[in-house]
Every structure is written in structure tokens, then in C-alpha cells.
Write an enzyme that holds these catalytic residues in place. Sequence first.
Site, PDB file in Angstrom:
ATOM      1  N   ASN A   8       0.839  -1.181   0.000  1.00  0.00           N
ATOM      2  CA  ASN A   8       0.000   0.000   0.000  1.00  0.00           C
ATOM      3  C   ASN A   8       0.885   1.247   0.000  1.00  0.00           C
ATOM      4  OD1 ASN A   8      -2.349   1.677   0.331  1.00  0.00           O
ATOM      5  ND2 ASN A   8      -3.349  -0.059   1.327  1.00  0.00           N
TER       6      ASN A   8
ATOM      7  N   HIS B 113      23.386   2.798  12.539  1.00  0.00           N
ATOM      8  CA  HIS B 113      24.474   3.743  12.791  1.00  0.00           C
ATOM      9  C   HIS B 113      25.181   3.396  14.091  1.00  0.00           C
ATOM     10  CE1 HIS B 113      23.045   6.239   9.496  1.00  0.00           C
ATOM     11  NE2 HIS B 113      21.835   5.923   9.928  1.00  0.00           N
TER      12      HIS B 113
ATOM     13  N   LYS C 185       6.466  -8.611  19.503  1.00  0.00           N
ATOM     14  CA  LYS C 185       6.656  -9.922  20.124  1.00  0.00           C
ATOM     15  C   LYS C 185       5.586 -10.880  19.622  1.00  0.00           C
ATOM     16  CE  LYS C 185       8.685  -8.068  24.285  1.00  0.00           C
ATOM     17  NZ  LYS C 185       8.569  -7.814  25.707  1.00  0.00           N
TER      18      LYS C 185
END
Length: 184
Positions: free
Chosen positions: A84, A114, A179
Site C-alpha cells: 500500500n 548507525h 513480540k
Amino acid sequence: MDEKEKMLRGLLYDANYDKSLIKERAKCKTLCHKYNALLPDETDKKREILKTLLGKTKENFIIEPAFWCDYGYNIEIGENFYSNHNLVILDPAKVTFGDNVFIGPNCGFYTAGHPLNVEERNKGLEYAKPIKVGNNVWFGGNIVVFPGVTIGDNCTIGAGSVVTKDIPSGSLAFGNPCKVARKI
């Protein structure tokens, strides 16, 4: 070893100041911009740009605009892929989607990370880890998938999730951090 080779090997590399990587990203962003500017009924032109941009596609796929990525050539999509609006794939590492993957609006797949070390980060260094998505996976809207994550086959990832760790096959998972709620 040049910066692109470091990038593709998952090593720290200069993402911000390396001229060849900047040039590759600019070429990719230009193709993304052209894609996003097409009219909704210009499906052949859209398909042509995506076939040029992406590393590998199958026959049946739809990516609704807007779509943005960094390089394009590190993205592989399977058969019956649908995304979408507002998909962002940061692809200095490989991002692989299996067959029958459906992605809701406003989702991001980010292979770039990073350093926590400020001095390294301020030098423009980053690393990239691949993302792998299996077959028959559905992502709700507003999901972020982190570098190095693998999502197995036959999973559903609930809206608003931040996926920081692998999700095993056959799972319903959601949350921040995402989770497994139960097997499906």
C-alpha cells in the site's frame, strides 16, 4: 576495498560522503520520483520503472505510490507482492520478500544502522544488515522492521509494530517491540 564493497559485506562504510554511493542513491531517488509522479492508470510505465529499479521481481506485483528506496538493486520481491502507499525500503543491504507478501500503508524496512560511537557516526559511517521476509506474510500499517531481522513464513505482523528481532514462521506478532502473541 571500496565503500560499496564494505556496505555489501555488512562492514562500517562511509554512507554520507562517498561520491559513488551518493551518485547511486541520486539515480535511485530520481527513478523513485518519476515512479511517484506517474498517474494512477499509467501501470505499464510504473511496472517498467520498478523492473529497472529493483534487483529482482516476479510477474505479479503492485507497489502503490509513494515508494522510496536508497539503491533498489538490493530489493527482491516475490510473486503476488502488494504494498500500500508510503513504502520506504532503506536497502544498503539485501531486502528479500517471499511470495504472497502484503504490506499495509506507511511501512518501513530499514537495513541501515548507525554506530553508537559518536565519533564514528559523525564521520558518516553506518552499517547494513539484510532483512528477509518469508512467504505468506501480512504487515498491518505503520510498521518498522529493523536491520538484520528475519520474518518466517505464514506470519501476520500487527499494525504499529516495531520489529527488532526475528519472528518465527506461523506467528501472530505485534507491539513495540514486536513480540509473538501466539502461533497461527
